[in-house]
Design an enzyme around this catalytic site. Sequence first.
Site, PDB file in Angstrom:
ATOM      1  N   PRO A 183       0.785  -1.221   0.000  1.00 13.47           N
ATOM      2  CA  PRO A 183       0.000   0.000   0.000  1.00 13.47           C
ATOM      3  C   PRO A 183       0.820   1.275   0.000  1.00 13.47           C
ATOM      4  CG  PRO A 183       0.016  -0.967   2.189  1.00 13.47           C
ATOM      5  CD  PRO A 183       0.761  -1.915   1.300  1.00 13.47           C
ATOM      6  N   SER A 185       3.756   2.390   2.111  1.00 13.76           N
ATOM      7  CA  SER A 185       4.439   3.084   3.214  1.00 13.76           C
ATOM      8  C   SER A 185       5.929   3.288   2.882  1.00 13.76           C
ATOM      9  CB  SER A 185       4.267   2.327   4.525  1.00 13.76           C
ATOM     10  OG  SER A 185       4.516   0.971   4.332  1.00 13.76           O
ATOM     11  N   ASP A 212       2.797  -1.821  -8.683  1.00 13.29           N
ATOM     12  CA  ASP A 212       2.234  -3.004  -8.031  1.00 13.29           C
ATOM     13  C   ASP A 212       1.469  -3.805  -9.072  1.00 13.29           C
ATOM     14  OD1 ASP A 212       1.860  -3.785  -4.870  1.00 13.29           O
ATOM     15  OD2 ASP A 212       0.321  -4.679  -6.157  1.00 13.29           O
ATOM     16  N   ASP A 267      10.375  -5.163  -2.289  1.00 12.52           N
ATOM     17  CA  ASP A 267       9.739  -5.547  -1.017  1.00 12.52           C
ATOM     18  C   ASP A 267       8.660  -6.559  -1.412  1.00 12.52           C
ATOM     19  OD1 ASP A 267       9.292  -5.285   1.768  1.00 12.52           O
ATOM     20  OD2 ASP A 267       7.559  -4.013   1.367  1.00 12.52           O
ATOM     21  N   CYS A 320       8.817  -9.640   5.053  1.00 13.01           N
ATOM     22  CA  CYS A 320       8.519  -9.704   6.483  1.00 13.01           C
ATOM     23  C   CYS A 320       8.346 -11.169   6.874  1.00 13.01           C
ATOM     24  CB  CYS A 320       7.311  -8.854   6.850  1.00 13.01           C
ATOM     25  SG  CYS A 320       5.816  -9.281   5.966  1.00 13.01           S
TER      26      CYS A 320
HETATM   27  C1  LIG Z   1       4.660  -6.894   0.941  1.00 15.17           C
HETATM   28  S1  LIG Z   1       3.582  -6.083  -0.046  1.00 15.17           S
HETATM   29  C2  LIG Z   1       4.442  -4.597  -0.362  1.00 15.17           C
HETATM   30  C3  LIG Z   1       4.364  -3.626   0.766  1.00 15.17           C
HETATM   31  C4  LIG Z   1       4.833  -2.255   0.371  1.00 15.17           C
HETATM   32  N1  LIG Z   1       6.183  -2.270  -0.131  1.00 15.17           N
HETATM   33  C5  LIG Z   1       4.745  -1.262   1.503  1.00 15.17           C
HETATM   34  O1  LIG Z   1       5.741  -0.993   2.141  1.00 15.17           O
HETATM   35  O2  LIG Z   1       3.656  -0.732   1.728  1.00 15.17           O
HETATM   36  C6  LIG Z   1       3.768  -6.935  -1.533  1.00 15.17           C
HETATM   37  C7  LIG Z   1       3.047  -6.302  -2.702  1.00 15.17           C
HETATM   38  O3  LIG Z   1       3.462  -7.002  -3.862  1.00 15.17           O
HETATM   39  C8  LIG Z   1       2.397  -7.020  -4.780  1.00 15.17           C
HETATM   40  N2  LIG Z   1       2.700  -8.100  -5.720  1.00 15.17           N
HETATM   41  C9  LIG Z   1       2.366  -9.407  -5.678  1.00 15.17           C
HETATM   42  N3  LIG Z   1       2.895 -10.049  -6.727  1.00 15.17           N
HETATM   43  C10 LIG Z   1       3.589  -9.129  -7.431  1.00 15.17           C
HETATM   44  C11 LIG Z   1       4.353  -9.153  -8.619  1.00 15.17           C
HETATM   45  N4  LIG Z   1       4.521 -10.281  -9.288  1.00 15.17           N
HETATM   46  N5  LIG Z   1       4.904  -8.010  -9.055  1.00 15.17           N
HETATM   47  C12 LIG Z   1       4.735  -6.839  -8.393  1.00 15.17           C
HETATM   48  N6  LIG Z   1       4.007  -6.759  -7.265  1.00 15.17           N
HETATM   49  C13 LIG Z   1       3.456  -7.881  -6.800  1.00 15.17           C
HETATM   50  C14 LIG Z   1       1.194  -7.230  -3.929  1.00 15.17           C
HETATM   51  O4  LIG Z   1       0.031  -6.766  -4.580  1.00 15.17           O
HETATM   52  C15 LIG Z   1       1.538  -6.419  -2.690  1.00 15.17           C
HETATM   53  O5  LIG Z   1       0.970  -5.154  -2.763  1.00 15.17           O
END
Ligand SMILES: C[S@@+](CC[C@H](N)C(=O)[O-])C[C@H]1O[C@@H](n2cnc3c(N)ncnc32)[C@H](O)[C@@H]1O
Length: 787
Positions: A183, A185, A212, A267, A320
């Site tokens: 989202p 941050s 994303d 991330d 995480c």
């Molecule tokens: C751990 S969260 C990221 C949190 C974010 N960096 C933050 O600090 O708010 C992982 C994100 O990766 C996205 N995601 C999942 N598969 C992905 C892909 N193949 N390529 C890019 N994003 C992806 C998900 O939708 C999710 O929003």
Amino acid sequence: MGRGGRKNKGGSRGGKGGRGGSHVSGERQTYKSFNDLRRDNDNFRKYYTAQKIVSEEEFPVLMEAMRTVLPTNFRITGSRQQAVDIREQIINEFIPYFKDITIEGAEIEPPHPLEWYPNNFGWQFTIPRVALKKSKELSKFHSFLVTETEVGNISRQEAVSMVPPLFLDVRPDHYVLDMCAAPGSKTAQLIEALHSGVDAGQTPGGLVIANDADYKRACMLVHQVNRLNSPNIVVTNHSGERFPNIYRSTEGSGPRQIVQFDRILCDVPCSGDGTTRKNVRVWEKWRPDDAYALNPIQSKILQRAAYLLKTGGRLVYSTCSLNPIENEAVVAHVVDHFEGALRLVDVSNQMPALKRRPGLDTWKVMTRDGVLHDSFEAMPLETAGRRKHMHKFFPLEPKRMEEMHIDRCMRIYSHLQNTGGFFVAVLEKVAPISVDEKKKAAAEHAILVAATEKARAQAKELAESAMDVETETEGASATKRVANDADAADAKRVKVDIAAASDVDDDENEDDIVDGDDKEAKGRNGPYLPDNPREDPALPENPFVFLDANEGELKTILDYYGVKDTLSRNGFLSRIENDAFRSVYNVSDSVRELMGLAGQRLRVVNTGIRVFSRNCVKDAGCAFRLVCEGVPQILPHLPDRCVLNVSFSDLKTLLEQVNPLLTALSEESQERIKNVMPSSSIIVRYDPVARAGDAEQPFTRLTAVLTIPCWRGHASLSVHMDKNQLCSLIHRVLGRYIDRNAVGGLKLANNTRSQEPAAEPKAEVEAEVEAKVEADAAVDDEEVVAE
Ligand SMILES: C[S@@+](CC[C@H](N)C(=O)[O-])C[C@H]1O[C@@H](n2cnc3c(N)ncnc32)[C@H](O)[C@@H]1O
């Protein structure tokens, strides 16, 4: 399917892509209350004990920490002028306030700065978020946090989640890519870093792309980044592993160069088993093979990032999760794959106050049956053959692990400094990537063949020993079964081998690029095909279109407000609908150039800052008004006539009253405002340092200049901000903690107009003024709603 995995591949709509508890959401089940949930899991305990992530004595301490609720953490937006004022507000107002508060007889420990976070801008408050929300005693602080978060002065964020962007070391001229950003941050931190060190009103030379794969989550990013008012941001929607090449146009027939990034954050989606303090259900849901489906996508995202990184650039990989299959295994195999192009950076001297442990150099892999395996080679054939990528879940040879300094990865555990669990690896690209992919695939093939040979030998051995007991029919059939299974597994392996040899991790993008040199693109002039044919290139919104500043409506707006040439004329854009636009956005030169190069290749969800918005006022001097979020960007380029410097008393009047009459302002302001066209935007400016001598100024703590967009009506002047922004100002300037719903009441209660004695029969002029005031008020209501 792992959490945040590829359920919604590419331009997927909907679905959960986050980490942590997302694996439970969407499932229909009867939820037990959080307190009833078991905060333990036998396989989790067994798995992590075997990995020796901490010493035997420390393990129960870690487990206990992982069971307790997280404290509240937040971060002050460091790049803002008012960051220091917000920090001082916490120190001077809230910390003393907490000293007098008890909840159920217990004293409250006031918030304290996170010692490793720069400039005391990161904070921790031991009260959990839910308690903070519910407590009457803490409502003032809660209201402060909510309001400042809404307006972008504060971000509420888990402490460990603040770590990865700090290690990226972003500077103003960097091109930064946040691969999995929602989202947002961490994106917010990247934008802050880009802007810090740049004078107010100056635009950094770099940019941040926040990407994303999940469209809905990319839209969440828009809200997050809009709070930061940056013209240097682009929000995109691509699968990270297929993030498109953006080509620089080059003269002549040489190879086309791709745009590469100085900094990349990966991330990645992960199992989130470091988030048990926040997502209690991780305990009951955790399975040893959760990581199996995640490792391949994590590796591909990291590989793609490595290609897109400039030589000399820095990349941070983070999760995480505590699981080495999602962490060290991904990093080690990708570093190995690129043969010397990537190196792990020693950051042990950076942020010394941050407690961390080194990356693991050895670990075991657990199968769903709870069995732990030391190596791929030692795995029973049947198990090993079940996954194409199984061999990549294990460590490389010890010597190789040592050579690449896998211990430079960082593991952060819950008990070290009262946080969640996190993994961070900092990588640098030290040489262009020029891997001979075929050679690489052949090497992987050899590993698989060797394992198959070994399994075949095992099967033969078993068969022979079974033959020895000829009378035991069961044994004979068992022999046959084993042999058949081995064959079947072999067949499976062969398929795997072919896949490995033919496409090397299935990433068609890889073939396309050799570090900036596009081999295939030469001579490819056909229509643009999206990277993933399953991705719909069209987004639901109308695309952004750059506007010509030398003609049409944009020219009229710029002329009306007298916007100086110091603001580049190339950076205005909008979404056009029915040949008209409602808002004008502004982007930096860097974003302008990038979007020009990318053309339709980038799925742009949003970009830049909104600076002008269409008015709904009929007799307005200009069809467009200035927008609050755009003020910091446009103000340095406006002539003096658009700015009204006010005293503290005038500022107070504006904040406290509904549409105050011009006559309620000081004579000095009234005189100045005469030169501003009625029915027009104007920016009110208050400089607390220059006005330090103002008798009424009650707080000496304000240091940042306040700039407030206002509407100059015919007879009144009204603040044009949304309620949260207004609340934030009222908190800081007047020291009154009200929530957004109370703003109207406060204003009405202080309205001098309502306290005026009943009017004598009005002179014609006065009546006219009143009528205009009513009209101004109507405009104000409408505009505030429109914001
Ligand atoms: C751990 S969260 C990221 C949190 C974010 N960096 C933050 O600090 O708010 C992982 C994100 O990766 C996205 N995601 C999942 N598969 C992905 C892909 N193949 N390529 C890019 N994003 C992806 C998900 O939708 C999710 O929003």
